[in-house]
Design an enzyme around this catalytic site. Structure first.
Site, PDB file in Angstrom:
ATOM      1  N   HIS A   1     -10.376  13.026   1.901  1.00 26.64           N
ATOM      2  CA  HIS A   1     -10.695  14.452   1.877  1.00 26.64           C
ATOM      3  C   HIS A   1      -9.429  15.302   1.923  1.00 26.64           C
ATOM      4  CE1 HIS A   1     -15.143  14.169   3.396  1.00 26.64           C
ATOM      5  NE2 HIS A   1     -14.966  13.653   2.196  1.00 26.64           N
TER       6      HIS A   1
ATOM      7  N   TYR B   1     -18.110  21.744   4.786  1.00 25.37           N
ATOM      8  CA  TYR B   1     -19.098  20.898   5.465  1.00 25.37           C
ATOM      9  C   TYR B   1     -20.412  21.648   5.684  1.00 25.37           C
ATOM     10  CZ  TYR B   1     -15.699  17.200   6.258  1.00 25.37           C
ATOM     11  OH  TYR B   1     -14.798  16.174   6.076  1.00 25.37           O
TER      12      TYR B   1
ATOM     13  N   GLU C   1      -9.089  15.685   9.788  1.00 30.62           N
ATOM     14  CA  GLU C   1      -8.422  16.329   8.653  1.00 30.62           C
ATOM     15  C   GLU C   1      -7.497  17.447   9.115  1.00 30.62           C
ATOM     16  OE1 GLU C   1     -11.894  17.181   6.261  1.00 30.62           O
ATOM     17  OE2 GLU C   1     -12.350  15.036   6.300  1.00 30.62           O
TER      18      GLU C   1
ATOM     19  N   GLN D   1      -6.289   9.509  -7.398  1.00 29.51           N
ATOM     20  CA  GLN D   1      -5.316   9.060  -6.407  1.00 29.51           C
ATOM     21  C   GLN D   1      -4.478   7.909  -6.973  1.00 29.51           C
ATOM     22  OE1 GLN D   1      -8.700   9.652  -5.320  1.00 29.51           O
ATOM     23  NE2 GLN D   1      -7.882  11.665  -4.792  1.00 29.51           N
ATOM     24  N   TYR D   2      -3.169   7.954  -6.679  1.00 27.72           N
ATOM     25  CA  TYR D   2      -2.244   6.902  -7.097  1.00 27.72           C
ATOM     26  C   TYR D   2      -1.297   6.578  -5.943  1.00 27.72           C
ATOM     27  CZ  TYR D   2      -3.952   8.273 -11.683  1.00 27.72           C
ATOM     28  OH  TYR D   2      -4.768   8.580 -12.739  1.00 27.72           O
ATOM     29  N   SER D   3      -1.125   5.290  -5.672  1.00 32.52           N
ATOM     30  CA  SER D   3      -0.219   4.869  -4.613  1.00 32.52           C
ATOM     31  C   SER D   3       1.218   5.219  -4.958  1.00 32.52           C
ATOM     32  CB  SER D   3      -0.315   3.358  -4.389  1.00 32.52           C
ATOM     33  OG  SER D   3      -1.543   3.006  -3.812  1.00 32.52           O
TER      34      SER D   3
ATOM     35  N   PRO E   1       0.766  -0.217  -3.693  1.00 33.11           N
ATOM     36  CA  PRO E   1       1.071   0.028  -2.279  1.00 33.11           C
ATOM     37  C   PRO E   1       1.851  -1.116  -1.645  1.00 33.11           C
ATOM     38  CG  PRO E   1      -1.255  -0.513  -2.542  1.00 33.11           C
ATOM     39  CD  PRO E   1      -0.682  -0.309  -3.917  1.00 33.11           C
TER      40      PRO E   1
ATOM     41  N   VAL F   1      -9.317   1.306  -1.165  1.00 32.43           N
ATOM     42  CA  VAL F   1     -10.219   1.464  -2.304  1.00 32.43           C
ATOM     43  C   VAL F   1      -9.894   2.780  -2.982  1.00 32.43           C
ATOM     44  CG1 VAL F   1     -12.610   1.774  -3.043  1.00 32.43           C
ATOM     45  CG2 VAL F   1     -12.080   0.116  -1.260  1.00 32.43           C
TER      46      VAL F   1
ATOM     47  N   GLY G   1     -11.136   5.591  -5.497  1.00 34.76           N
ATOM     48  CA  GLY G   1     -12.462   6.000  -5.946  1.00 34.76           C
ATOM     49  C   GLY G   1     -13.433   5.898  -4.792  1.00 34.76           C
TER      50      GLY G   1
END
Length: 398
Positions: free
Chosen positions: A88, A98, A140, A207-209, A279, A388, A390
């Site tokens: 998030h 929320y 968060e 997202q990319y490591s 990673p 993970v 996704g």
């Protein structure tokens, strides 16, 4: 902790809600996107929505959280909450969202379950939702504070300074800040989100490591192109492969992710498949800089040597560590890689030292299989960590 009055209600209704949770989440997203269509275009992964994976992940997280509250009332499922809060934060989710989710989720529950949703049932599930939501909001907030940014404001513009073709389907991009300052440190194993505008005007986030050393002044990500076939072509990966070149600008988040090395000298098992090597590369860079005599077992699987991104770099880093060993498996082994084994990864023959901590990254079926093998070898579940990319469809066994 779930209250005494809500516990029996949740226990009695969890099978009913669990049986209908897929329909509930599908209706929830329909209501949410009808109210806020910009969320589908600019925040949520359209491919995961189309495939239904996002709905499955939300359904699984709600059911898993409720089940954990019942089975372990004295503890909070921090492993589940940690992964979700980091994801998030990497998307810039804010606390006010929320309330929006709550409104549409409970409207969907009422529509699907009808008369079964009494005031008592609504109150009990409302408690479950806000126990989970408030824990995530707090987590968060801490992540934003640690990143040194206001809530949700995680984005910065970065310039691509280098592009390298690692394999026929994987390209790496070296990034620097546009103001010339160092890109910033991160914990080895963390990732960033990349926000890309597509030809139809939609903005999609992936997202990319970070696959470089945490002390580097520049960041590096490696993007595997998701080609069509069994599923849809990856919108963002295709855009980056076809158009991103040195000199272009990308919108990139601050680093997040909880798949990070422990602050000790215990032995490590780093297991990856495909682009899941990224990673692990950051961890290996970090270990090489530390120069610690730490036992490290590195396992990687791929289709063939030509598909193994950063293969030479991974080998070099393992050689630089005084007590590290690399084990390779390829579905299609070729001549010139005599130390690789054919077929599926088999950890049964590896010597696993006491106190081992394992890190897994790769396709979900691969990680499930390796995790099961490690559990059968006697490695405790709490010593096995995974990443993970996704929707997180793997919520059991934590």
């Amino acid at each position: 902790m779930l209250s005494e009055q809500s516990t029996p209600v949740i226990r009695a209704t969890l099978p009913l809600v669990g049986a209908a949770i897929g329909e509930i989440t599908r209706l929830f997203y329909a209501k949410l996107f009808e109210d806020r269509p910009e969320l589908l275009r600019h925040v949520f992964n359209r491919g995961n929505q189309a495939s239904g994976e996002q709905q499955k992940a939300l359904a699984g997280s709600i059911a898993a959280f409720a089940g954990m509250l019942l089975d372990h009332p004295e503890t909070r499922p921090d492993s589940l909450l940690s992964r979700v809060s980091h994801k998030h934060a990497s998307l810039g989710i804010t606390s006010d969202q929320y309330k929006l989710v709550h409104r549409h989720l409970f409207a969907a529950i009422g529509d699907v379950l009808g008369d079964a949703v009494t005031e008592e049932v609504v109150a009990a599930w409302d408690e479950v939702y806000w126990l989970m939501a408030n824990a995530l909001i707090a987590a968060e907030a801490r992540l934003y504070q640690d990143a040194g940014v206001p809530e949700g404001e995680v984005w910065q513009r970065m310039e691509i300074v280098e592009r390298h073709e690692e394999t026929p389907d994987a390209a790496s991009f070296v990034l620097r800040r546009t103001d010339g300052a160092p890109a910033g440190s991160f914990r080895p194993g963390q990732y960033v989100s990349v926000r890309v505008e597509l030809p139809d005007g939609a903005i999609q986030i992936r997202q990319y490591s970070l696959s470089c050393a945490p002390t580097d002044h520049r960041w590096r990500i490696t993007v595997k192109r998701v080609r069509g076939g069994a599923g849809p072509e990856g919108e963002v990966s295709a855009r980056l492969h076809e158009h991103a070149r040195a000199g272009d600008l990308l919108t990139v988040s601050a680093p997040f992710g909880d798949l990070v090395l422990p602050e000790d000298d215990g032995p490590l098992l780093l297991v990856s498949a495909g682009v899941g090597v990224t990673p692990m590369l950051s961890m290996l860079h970090h270990l090489a800089v530390q120069e610690r005599a730490r036992r490290v077992i590195v396992v990687h699987a791929d289709r063939a040597p030509v598909d193994h991104a950063h293969r030479d770099e991974q080998r070099r880093l393992v050689r630089e560590l005084p007590d590290a060993r690399l084990h390779l498996w390829y579905d299609e082994p070729r001549a010139g890689v005599p130390d690789a084994s054919p077929g599926r990864v088999d950890v049964s023959g590896l010597r696993l030292p006491e106190g081992l901590t394992a890190y897994l990254c790769g396709p979900l079926p691969f990680m499930r299989a390796v995790r099961g093998d490690l559990l059968r070898r006697g490695l405790p579940a709490q010593a096995i960590h995974y990443e993970v990319f996704g929707p997180d469809l793997w919520l059991g066994g934590e």
